[in-house]
Design a protein around this motif. Structure first.
Motif, PDB file in Angstrom:
ATOM      1  N   LEU A  68     -26.648  79.722 -14.251  1.00  0.00           N
ATOM      2  CA  LEU A  68     -26.162  79.947 -12.629  1.00  0.00           C
ATOM      3  C   LEU A  68     -27.389  79.673 -11.630  1.00  0.00           C
ATOM      4  O   LEU A  68     -27.863  78.561 -10.976  1.00  0.00           O
ATOM      5  CB  LEU A  68     -25.102  80.455 -12.733  1.00  0.00           C
ATOM      6  CG  LEU A  68     -24.007  79.445 -11.013  1.00  0.00           C
ATOM      7  CD1 LEU A  68     -23.971  77.759 -11.663  1.00  0.00           C
ATOM      8  CD2 LEU A  68     -22.710  79.724 -10.820  1.00  0.00           C
ATOM      9  N   VAL A  69     -27.443  81.288 -11.724  1.00  0.00           N
ATOM     10  CA  VAL A  69     -28.779  81.418 -11.279  1.00  0.00           C
ATOM     11  C   VAL A  69     -29.815  81.221 -11.662  1.00  0.00           C
ATOM     12  O   VAL A  69     -30.307  79.707 -10.022  1.00  0.00           O
ATOM     13  CB  VAL A  69     -28.360  83.206 -10.828  1.00  0.00           C
ATOM     14  CG1 VAL A  69     -30.381  83.240 -10.198  1.00  0.00           C
ATOM     15  CG2 VAL A  69     -27.582  83.733 -10.960  1.00  0.00           C
ATOM     16  N   TYR A  73     -29.203  76.806  -9.965  1.00  0.00           N
ATOM     17  CA  TYR A  73     -29.603  77.153  -8.073  1.00  0.00           C
ATOM     18  C   TYR A  73     -30.345  77.124  -8.143  1.00  0.00           C
ATOM     19  O   TYR A  73     -31.350  76.494  -7.428  1.00  0.00           O
ATOM     20  CB  TYR A  73     -28.585  78.350  -7.276  1.00  0.00           C
ATOM     21  CG  TYR A  73     -26.626  77.685  -7.777  1.00  0.00           C
ATOM     22  CD1 TYR A  73     -26.485  76.311  -8.358  1.00  0.00           C
ATOM     23  CD2 TYR A  73     -25.957  78.011  -6.940  1.00  0.00           C
ATOM     24  CE1 TYR A  73     -25.804  75.187  -8.710  1.00  0.00           C
ATOM     25  CE2 TYR A  73     -24.630  77.486  -6.716  1.00  0.00           C
ATOM     26  CZ  TYR A  73     -24.572  76.651  -7.474  1.00  0.00           C
ATOM     27  OH  TYR A  73     -23.386  76.088  -7.541  1.00  0.00           O
ATOM     28  N   PHE A 117     -32.750  74.750  -5.698  1.00  0.00           N
ATOM     29  CA  PHE A 117     -32.329  75.026  -4.240  1.00  0.00           C
ATOM     30  C   PHE A 117     -34.092  75.238  -3.742  1.00  0.00           C
ATOM     31  O   PHE A 117     -34.192  74.865  -2.915  1.00  0.00           O
ATOM     32  CB  PHE A 117     -31.360  75.111  -3.833  1.00  0.00           C
ATOM     33  CG  PHE A 117     -30.293  74.457  -4.098  1.00  0.00           C
ATOM     34  CD1 PHE A 117     -29.703  73.661  -3.419  1.00  0.00           C
ATOM     35  CD2 PHE A 117     -29.671  74.816  -4.942  1.00  0.00           C
ATOM     36  CE1 PHE A 117     -28.901  72.578  -2.983  1.00  0.00           C
ATOM     37  CE2 PHE A 117     -27.814  74.299  -5.392  1.00  0.00           C
ATOM     38  CZ  PHE A 117     -28.128  73.138  -4.432  1.00  0.00           C
ATOM     39  N   ALA A 135     -22.295  71.909 -19.002  1.00  0.00           N
ATOM     40  CA  ALA A 135     -21.251  71.825 -18.326  1.00  0.00           C
ATOM     41  C   ALA A 135     -21.537  72.388 -16.695  1.00  0.00           C
ATOM     42  O   ALA A 135     -20.607  71.759 -15.282  1.00  0.00           O
ATOM     43  CB  ALA A 135     -20.139  72.951 -18.361  1.00  0.00           C
ATOM     44  N   LEU A 136     -21.718  72.892 -16.341  1.00  0.00           N
ATOM     45  CA  LEU A 136     -22.706  73.979 -15.122  1.00  0.00           C
ATOM     46  C   LEU A 136     -23.536  72.684 -14.705  1.00  0.00           C
ATOM     47  O   LEU A 136     -23.539  72.909 -13.307  1.00  0.00           O
ATOM     48  CB  LEU A 136     -23.514  75.472 -15.938  1.00  0.00           C
ATOM     49  CG  LEU A 136     -22.621  76.030 -16.150  1.00  0.00           C
ATOM     50  CD1 LEU A 136     -23.373  77.660 -16.020  1.00  0.00           C
ATOM     51  CD2 LEU A 136     -21.094  77.030 -15.072  1.00  0.00           C
ATOM     52  N   LEU A 158     -21.957  71.588 -11.178  1.00  0.00           N
ATOM     53  CA  LEU A 158     -22.289  71.583  -9.370  1.00  0.00           C
ATOM     54  C   LEU A 158     -23.203  71.331  -9.023  1.00  0.00           C
ATOM     55  O   LEU A 158     -23.639  72.359  -7.931  1.00  0.00           O
ATOM     56  CB  LEU A 158     -22.619  73.459 -10.040  1.00  0.00           C
ATOM     57  CG  LEU A 158     -21.241  74.151 -10.829  1.00  0.00           C
ATOM     58  CD1 LEU A 158     -21.303  75.889 -11.131  1.00  0.00           C
ATOM     59  CD2 LEU A 158     -19.922  74.034 -10.350  1.00  0.00           C
ATOM     60  N   MET A 213     -17.713  67.114 -17.393  1.00  0.00           N
ATOM     61  CA  MET A 213     -16.768  68.396 -15.914  1.00  0.00           C
ATOM     62  C   MET A 213     -16.780  67.935 -14.960  1.00  0.00           C
ATOM     63  O   MET A 213     -15.760  67.773 -14.348  1.00  0.00           O
ATOM     64  CB  MET A 213     -17.987  69.905 -15.810  1.00  0.00           C
ATOM     65  CG  MET A 213     -17.521  70.801 -15.521  1.00  0.00           C
ATOM     66  SD  MET A 213     -16.493  71.586 -16.113  1.00  0.00           S
ATOM     67  CE  MET A 213     -15.632  72.466 -14.262  1.00  0.00           C
ATOM     68  N   LYS A 262     -13.651  67.162 -12.949  1.00  0.00           N
ATOM     69  CA  LYS A 262     -13.354  68.019 -11.234  1.00  0.00           C
ATOM     70  C   LYS A 262     -12.866  66.836 -10.200  1.00  0.00           C
ATOM     71  O   LYS A 262     -12.027  66.482  -9.698  1.00  0.00           O
ATOM     72  CB  LYS A 262     -14.772  68.108 -11.008  1.00  0.00           C
ATOM     73  CG  LYS A 262     -14.640  70.086 -11.306  1.00  0.00           C
ATOM     74  CD  LYS A 262     -15.902  70.920 -11.039  1.00  0.00           C
ATOM     75  CE  LYS A 262     -16.790  69.510  -9.791  1.00  0.00           C
ATOM     76  NZ  LYS A 262     -17.761  70.630  -9.395  1.00  0.00           N
TER      77      LYS A 262
END
Lengths: 221, 222
Positions: free
Chosen positions: A67-68, A71, A75, A160-161, A164, A171, A175
């Motif tokens: 996840l880190v 991102y 970003f 799946a991540l 986000l 996923m 949501k």
């Protein structure tokens, strides 16, 4: 609302999400395999620079969270002038993350090819590249296929991540459906079942088949 | 906007990130504690003679292992309220992550138990030991050392998976970095520092696990 009504209404969205998940899986798997081969071989290189770069890549991606990394790539990389669309950022992050685990599998498998094979290839005066390609890698492939099966399931779960960063995968659709209907058990439950089917009835049998093919080609079955 | 690292901003946000790191460590520790206990139960349940139970537990473990953790976290968090059970983000996060890793740990235990030589079981039978005594005094002590490597890997694994708890609002490291980034419109420093903190904790932990495993093997004369 029964589960059938639910599937009738939202089945199309779940299917489109599944398609995106499959695309993310396929592209990430290609990146993971290529990167794992390069970094795995690189870690065994005699060249200190290549070895260093491989080790740093492996440790950074294994030492932090997917996840880190996701991102960061989505970003922060744009600040360095590299702007990736979310779809590409998704599968590249997942692929690089899983590739770092795969690199260790590649390295371990190459190192477990018996010494005699290396020596025989050397005695036949094969060039190092030819020796790797014709003798060592095929046998290493046979050794590392079973753990790669597990790793590919981890890869599927990793995709799946990407929801986000708003990639419209399975996923993400679950949501969205949950947010508009509050039918949490149905929407998340359906997504769980689809992931399970993909992992258990597509990836696992495919890898088993690959293992059998590989065993036959190596003359071990 | 171009790449421009600001050290003053980094120092300013560091205390907040450190506090969040404490939360991350608590989450990882609590999740791991749940997983250790539940994993053992799942492993032992697969060794009973009652076939329906072993089948159900086996399928359950496979199911948990092949579906994404982040989806399980959402599932636990949102499905409760639908049936009138309201769980806090922390509680549902701990349940989800503990359950997820218990499936992995049950496999580690299972491999460890299966590695204990048959003769040990037969000796227990010959000495007329009860099942509980057999497990507690003979089998589990011997099954643990070979399991330590796997257990350690999953300790690091659970730590690296805690950022997923941010999706339901657990105030761990990733969640805090998101908040800092949104407040200041600067994501470079918070996200990079999160990566650095993760590296700074997971690399030494992985090294310690390896050392501990070697020490345990020597200690037991393996």
């Amino acid at each position: 609302m029964t589960i059938w009504d639910f599937l009738e209404t939202y089945g199309a969205r779940i299917a489109s999400g599944t398609l995106v998940t499959c695309a993310q899986f396929g592209l990430a798997a290609i990146i993971a395999i290529v990167v794992a081969l390069i970094a795995g071989l690189g870690k065994l290189s005699h060249n200190g620079l290549i070895r260093g770069v491989s080790v740093i890549y492996i440790e950074i991606f294994r030492g932090t969270s997917l996840l880190v990394q996701l991102y960061w790539i989505f970003f922060v990389l744009p600040l360095f002038g590299i702007t990736l669309p979310k779809f590409a950022a998704g599968f590249i992050s997942v692929g690089l993350n899983v590739g770092s685990y795969g690199a260790e599998l590649v390295r371990g498998a190459i190192q477990s090819v018996p010494k005699g094979q290396w020596e025989a290839a050397y005695a036949l005066s094969m060039s190092p590249a030819r020796r790797m390609r014709r003798i060592i890698l095929p046998q290493a492939l046979g050794l590392m296929l079973p753990p790669w099966g597990n790793l590919l399931i981890e890869l599927l779960k990793g995709t799946a991540l990407v929801s986000l960063i708003s990639v419209t995968d399975l996923m993400f659709q679950a949501k969205q459906i949950n947010a508009s209907t509050y039918l949490s058990a149905q929407s998340f439950g359906a997504a769980l079942v689809v992931y399970y089917i993909l992992a258990r009835f597509l990836i696992t049998p495919f890898m088993r088949r690959m293992e059998r093919v590989m065993a036959r080609r190596l003359g071990r079955a | 906007m171009m790449f421009h690292w600001r050290w003053d901003f980094t120092y300013e946000i560091l205390p907040r990130l450190m506090w969040a790191t404490v939360n991350t460590l608590i989450a990882a520790g609590a999740g791991y504690a749940i997983a250790l206990v539940l994993g053992l139960i799942l492993a032992l349940a697969q060794r009973t003679n009652w076939k329906p139970l072993t089948f159900v537990v086996r399928e359950f473990v496979e199911f948990i292992r092949s579906t994404p953790l982040v989806l399980q976290i959402f599932f636990v968090f949102y499905v409760g309220p639908q049936f009138g059970v309201r769980l806090s983000p922390w509680t549902s996060g701990m349940i989800a992550i503990g359950l997820h890793y218990s499936a992995y740990l049950s496999e580690v235990y299972r491999a460890g138990i299966e590695a204990v030589p048959r003769g040990q079981w037969e000796a227990c039978r010959a000495l007329n030991m009860s099942t509980a005594d057999t497990y507690l005094r003979i089998i589990i002590p011997q099954a643990l050392p070979p399991s330590v490597a796997g257990m350690g890997n999953y300790l690091v694994g659970i730590f690296k998976d805690t950022p997923m708890l941010s999706v339901i609002g657990v105030a761990e490291l990733m969640h805090t970095a998101n908040a800092i980034g949104a407040e200041n419109y600067r994501f470079l420093e918070p996200y990079t520092m999160v990566g650095v903190i993760f590296l700074a904790i997971s690399l030494p932990t992985a090294g310690l696990v390896r050392l501990f495993e070697g020490w345990l093997r020597r200690k037991l004369g393996l």
